[in-house]
Design an enzyme around this catalytic site. Structure first.
Site, mmCIF file in Angstrom:
data_model
loop_
_atom_site.group_PDB
_atom_site.id
_atom_site.type_symbol
_atom_site.label_atom_id
_atom_site.label_comp_id
_atom_site.label_asym_id
_atom_site.label_seq_id
_atom_site.Cartn_x
_atom_site.Cartn_y
_atom_site.Cartn_z
ATOM 1 C CB SER A 188 -8.580 1.342 5.663
ATOM 2 O OG SER A 188 -9.225 2.580 5.518
ATOM 3 C CE LYS B 117 -3.950 2.004 2.549
ATOM 4 N NZ LYS B 117 -4.820 1.877 3.739
ATOM 5 C CB SER C 9 -8.102 3.897 2.639
ATOM 6 O OG SER C 9 -7.286 3.229 3.589
#
Ligand SMILES: [Mg+2]
Ligand SMILES: [Zn+2]
Lengths: 485, 495, 95
Positions: free
Chosen positions: B188, B83, B164
């Site tokens: 997330s 990420k 997210s």
């Protein structure tokens, strides 16, 4: 006598509170492992934590906590076993994270007291409000470039103790005495070097005035970052006068932050601080509450040195010194130690006089420090011993001292080498007296007729004849005996 | 061969790499191919194929030299996505924000360093919501990520992967990576895992180091793994977790071998079913999936226990005070001075205002402003302090519940993935996606989402298992049993 | 609670984010909506409850006082949009 300023409408009193930022003596910063040395190349002592890089996190330095506790104990303050780090949020060029990690409603040290020593020999207690740990910001330089300010983050993250007094001071003198005493204590404790020029001790002064006898406090102004004790006193005096003038002209004082211009001796409003303040303090979620054990505090307490007030009292009791001499000698831990090195087992008053007289004079003549004093405590002590056992007179000792400073030699060796040994041989002194009397029969007659004033003249002549080496006590005694025979 | 390699689980790939069936380089090449082929999903912000091949070859060399296995074992030679919230030394790290575009960290986050030490291969940096603020991945400055799953009723519709960690979820679901790192502040990891039909776990707060992870809300942020099976998540967490002295909130606790927790035996375990997670109007398919999950656990010998978490409905308001407040402070460092975007201005403040207006997207700006407001003079007590008090009540609800149960089962999200253009602009409506995940975040508990089936429109649905603090093992164990029962084998389009 | 334009302007200033005058109304509406959403919290009785600032139930770990970091000015300056002679720079500040 209370310090009052005379205005057109009457007498005004000053109310002063001081906030001192004292740089903690530690190898590494408060929340990072970067070095704290003064004067390094720009941004060379900066970790990614200090520069507020993404994802960087603070970890507290144990020694900084210890130093804060030590200082708190030295200021006879309450130590809070639980304290909390909070973020003080504001934007500024030298504040890389956009917040300063500080302590807000739960500081590590609470209320305490500091005794200031005033010129008239009296002391007064000034309240300590709190002491908290916080990070220093970086340094902005505004004069390196026509359109830019330069930022060096070497100081960013260095540990500071913010020590806040109560608004207990009433004159510039008291403010100066507070700073002097605070610096002394910090140095004794070894928690801050107290160097105001290098900025390791910085003072913000909160000043307001009120009519003599008035209760309550009027609006105060904060004068930021004044870098010497003398300037703090000047700034306070100027600021107080300014307030009085404003009030007497029918105006009002606005609470604001001001700068002291030492060249002009004036304070002025600080443009960069004109923004409305709203620091949005909240507990730093990267740091859990700082919890220290009572044993941690006890361990620090066990290593506390004897502090100046205690030392002063002991010097008075143990060595019979007066308050003034004791105060002077304890002003620095090194001078107190030096004194004790000389005085132990000797005439302490004599030791104090020599240190505060010839020794301090030599010290101030340049090139010396407590690490490298003009003469060692052992040599000065040995010199006093020579005076005491009659080997040299006090007068001769002054010459011996000068040679000691020059050569670093043992006083006994100097006396030997220079032949400065005092003459204590009765026969030699009597011979000299006889010679002077034989050369001045008229004066001898006058003395015998009762003109005692001339005795001093005789002593001087005989001393001259012995090149100053005659033992003064013996000389006096023998002259009297012979003249009155 | 290539497509076969990308269908393997991490566990299988590990065994076959050990046997010498293929090399790490071949495994990485296979994934790089998919990465290229599926670029249209916009899962990656920065692809690092050369670095990936380099480290895959290095892994092969280690294996040849008999040094394979890394620290934690099981990840040697495994290609993963990272990420783009994890700082990676020498590789651009953006947090999906314009304000960090071009930022090349000179340091490596603890979690990614741990993974590298365990032998994992990084394929690149995955897209996300800007600064991890979002539940759709639509707030990314680098564009939204598309979910590889398609609606049966409308195959042309482009769906969000959730957020997210949307890039992470999409990449793993589309077989671009065998696993990916995520971070979870309010859901997330779990919500995008549910939307993309994969497994993701937010570990206990403090289990994985936050050092080097771009901060959103420090008291909530927690890195975690996302992969296609429970076991793969356990293997990844083995590689990611551990005490880090550089993070003062990192737990000084030993890390168990999470993969060993997958015993398949949950007999006698008590599973809490919180009444508050079944509000009126709960999506019927979500409710049915939940009921099905309860049945599976019963069948495996566990006992469902009705519990109450009475403060659940306050979790969202608490979160939307606490997280923006912390974010408003954490994001103050993006000021155009030391890194990232700078828009020149006539004065220092002018430069700040212009840089931050241009650098942050609307959702981030909105949250910074809310956070600034709730911390400001006169409002702190009414908002921030109040929220942190209610947060304690929420956490105490869980503490109370865990006196009588070992694990809690809930839906992960109130719906399946929605269309990239479906939702209104109203931020609060968007935030409701996280209604089931946020309470766990506030309490700092481990929460795992696993896919349990498809809804009527062919989209995956996830269930969430919540554990006691630092009891990820029970969560993994129960998840393993549910995974067996669910036998979720559906794959998204193009796989 | 609803926020007026002036308050939004003040918040934007505190947060150092330029908000065009035209956007203030819209933003005020949005932020007010959020505030009314979070205001449900006032129904909860929190008397005697301590704020939970962190879930981590630890003391603050301390490190020893040793120089272990820094000494890499180039790396610190590597991403600076405008560095001169080893310094970061900003538009000139007048104190
Ligand atoms: Mg202050
Ligand atoms: Zn301060």
């Amino acid at each position: 006598m209370a310090y009052l300023i005379q205005g057109e409408t009457g007498d005004w009193e000053l109310v002063i509170g001081l906030e001192v930022h004292a740089q903690v003596i530690s190898k590494a910063k408060l929340f990072s492992g970067a070095a704290t040395d003064f004067g390094a190349d720009p941004n060379s002592q900066v970790s990614f934590v200090d520069a507020g890089f993404p994802g960087m996190l603070p970890v507290i330095n144990e020694v900084c906590v210890e130093q804060a506790v030590r200082t708190g104990l030295g200021l006879k303050s309450q130590i809070n076993l639980t304290s909390v780090f909070a973020r003080k949020n504001y934007f500024y060029a030298d504040l890389p994270q956009g917040y300063q990690i500080s302590q807000y409603d739960q500081p590590i040290v609470g209320e305490g007291e500091l005794l200031i020593d005033l010129a008239d020999g009296t002391t007064r207690a000034i309240g300590i409000e709190r002491l908290h740990l916080e990070q220093d910001a970086g340094k902005s330089m505004h004069d390196q470039h026509p359109t830019k300010s330069f930022i060096d983050l070497n100081r960013s993250g260095v540990a500071l103790m913010e020590i806040v007094s109560k608004p207990d001071m009433r004159s510039p003198e008291e403010a100066g005495a507070y700073l002097t005493k605070l610096r002394t204590i910090l140095r004794y404790l070894g928690t801050c070097d107290g160097n105001m020029q290098e900025g390791s001790m910085r003072c913000d002064a909160n000043v307001s005035v009120r009519k003599k006898g008035e209760q309550g406090l009027r609006t105060r102004c904060e004068i930021k970052n004044v870098n010497s004790i003398r300037f703090v006193q000047q700034a306070i005096e100027y600021e107080a006068r300014r307030h009085i003038d404003v009030y007497e002209a029918g105006g009002d004082i606005r609470q604001e932050t001001r700068l002291f211009d030492s060249a002009k001796g004036e304070t002025r409003s600080m443009r960069s601080k004109e923004h409305a303040h709203d620091y949005r303090y909240f507990p730093d979620p990267d740091l859990l509450p700082l919890v220290i054990g009572a044993d941690f505090v006890e361990a620090v307490k066990a290593t506390l040195p004897e502090l100046p007030d205690d030392k002063k009292a002991r010097f008075m009791a143990e060595y019979g010194l007066n308050a003034y001499d004791s105060g002077v000698l304890v002003a620095e831990r090194a001078s107190a130690d030096f004194f004790e090195g000389v005085a132990t087992g000797r005439d302490a008053k004599m030791a104090a006089n020599w240190i505060m007289g010839d020794f301090f004079a030599a010290m101030n003549s340049g090139g010396y420090s407590w690490e490298k004093p003009p003469v060692s405590a052992a040599h000065l002590g040995a010199m006093i011993d020579l005076i005491k056992d009659g080997t040299i007179s006090t007068r001769l000792a002054k010459d011996v001292f000068v040679f000691m400073v020059e050569t670093g030699k043992d006083p006994a060796a100097i006396v030997e080498e220079k032949g400065l040994k005092q003459v204590t041989d009765t026969g030699a002194i009597e011979t000299a007296i006889d010679a002077v009397m034989a050369a001045n029969p008229d004066k001898v007659a006058e003395i015998r007729a009762g003109k005692d004033k001339l005795i001093g003249w005789f002593v001087g002549q005989v001393m001259k004849a012995t090149q100053g080496k005659a033992n003064p006590a013996m000389l006096n005694e023998l002259i009297l005996r012979k003249l009155k025979e | 061969m290539m497509s076969e390699l990308t269908r393997l689980t991490i566990a299988e790939a590990g065994r076959r790499l050990a046997k010498g069936d293929f090399t790490a380089r071949e495994l990485t090449e296979a994934h790089l191919k998919v990465m290229e082929a599926r670029r249209g999903l916009n899962a990656f912000i920065t692809e690092t194929p050369e670095l990936a091949l380099e480290s895959a070859s290095a892994s092969d060399a280690r294996r040849k030299a008999g040094q394979a296995g890394g620290l934690a074992g099981g990840l040697e030679g495994i290609p993963l996505g990272i990420k783009d919230l994890f700082c990676t030394k020498g590789v651009q790290t953006t947090a999906a924000s314009h304000i960090l575009e071009g930022f090349v960290p000179q340091y490596e986050s603890t979690v990614t360093a741990n993974l590298a030490r365990a032998g994992a291969v990084s394929l690149g940096k995955l897209n996300l919501d800007e600064f991890a603020m979002g539940s759709s991945n639509l707030t990314s400055y680098f564009g939204g990520v598309e979910n590889p799953w398609k609606k049966g009723s409308d195959p042309a519709a482009r769906l969000v992967p959730g957020g997210s960690s949307g890039g992470s979820a999409a990449a793993v679901a589309a077989r671009m990576a065998m696993g990916a790192t995520g971070t979870d502040t309010g859901g997330s990891i779990r919500q995008p895992a549910a939307f993309c039909g994969i497994v993701g776990i937010k570990p206990t707060y403090g289990r994985c180091s936050r050092w080097g992870v771009v901060a959103f809300a420090s008291s909530l942020d927690q890195p975690g793994p996302m992969a296609r099976t429970v076991e793969d998540c356990a293997l990844m967490l083995n590689g990611m977790a551990g005490h880090d002295p550089k993070d003062s909130t990192s737990a000084p606790m030993p890390v168990p071998d999470f993969a060993k927790a997958l015993t398949g035996d949950i007999r006698g375990l008590k599973v809490g079913i919180p009444a508050e997670y079944r509000p009126d109007g709960l999506n019927a398919e979500v409710a049915r999936a939940w009921d099905q999950g309860i049945e599976w656990l019963k069948a495996a010998g566990a006992t469902p226990v009705d519990i109450s978490l009475p403060h659940t409905k306050y979790a969202l308001p608490v979160y939307y005070i606490v997280a923006p407040a912390e974010a408003s402070s954490n994001l103050a460092r993006y000021d155009g001075v030391r890194f990232g975007l700078r828009v020149e201005g006539g004065s220092l403040d002018d430069m700040y205002r212009k840089t931050r207006a241009a650098g942050f997207g609307p959702e981030v700006r909105r949250r910074i402003m809310i956070g600034t407001y709730v911390l400001s003079a006169g409002y702190y007590d009414a908002y921030y302090s109040k929220a942190q008090k209610v947060r304690r009540l929420i956490a105490e609800d869980f503490t109370q519940a865990f006196r009588s149960v070992d694990v809690i089962l809930t839906p992960t999200a109130p719906s399946a993935a929605f269309g990239m253009t479906d939702r209104s602009d109203d931020p609060v409506t968007m935030w409701l996606n996280d209604v089931f995940t946020i309470p766990t975040s506030l309490a700092g508990l481990p929460g795992l989402s696993l896919p349990v089936g498809l809804n009527g429109d062919g989209l995956p649905l996830g269930l969430q298992l919540i554990g006691r603090p630092f009891d990820e093992e029970t969560v993994f164990k129960v998840a393993g049993v549910m995974e067996q029962a669910a036998a979720f084998t559906a794959v998204p389009e193009g796989v | 609670m609803s926020l007026d334009k002036g308050t939004v302007r003040a918040i934007a200033e505190l947060a150092r984010i330029d908000v065009p005058e035209d956007d203030l109304d819209h933003l005020a509406g949005e932020l007010s909506g959020i505030l009314s959403f979070v205001e449900h919290l006032s129904e909860v009785n929190t008397d005697g409850i301590r704020p939970m600032n962190s879930v981590a139930d630890l003391g603050l770990p301390m490190r020893t006082d040793a120089v272990t970091d820094g000494g890499y000015a180039e790396a610190v300056l590597a991403n600076a949009p405008d560095a001169i002679e080893g310094f970061f720079t900003v538009p000139k500040v007048v104190e």
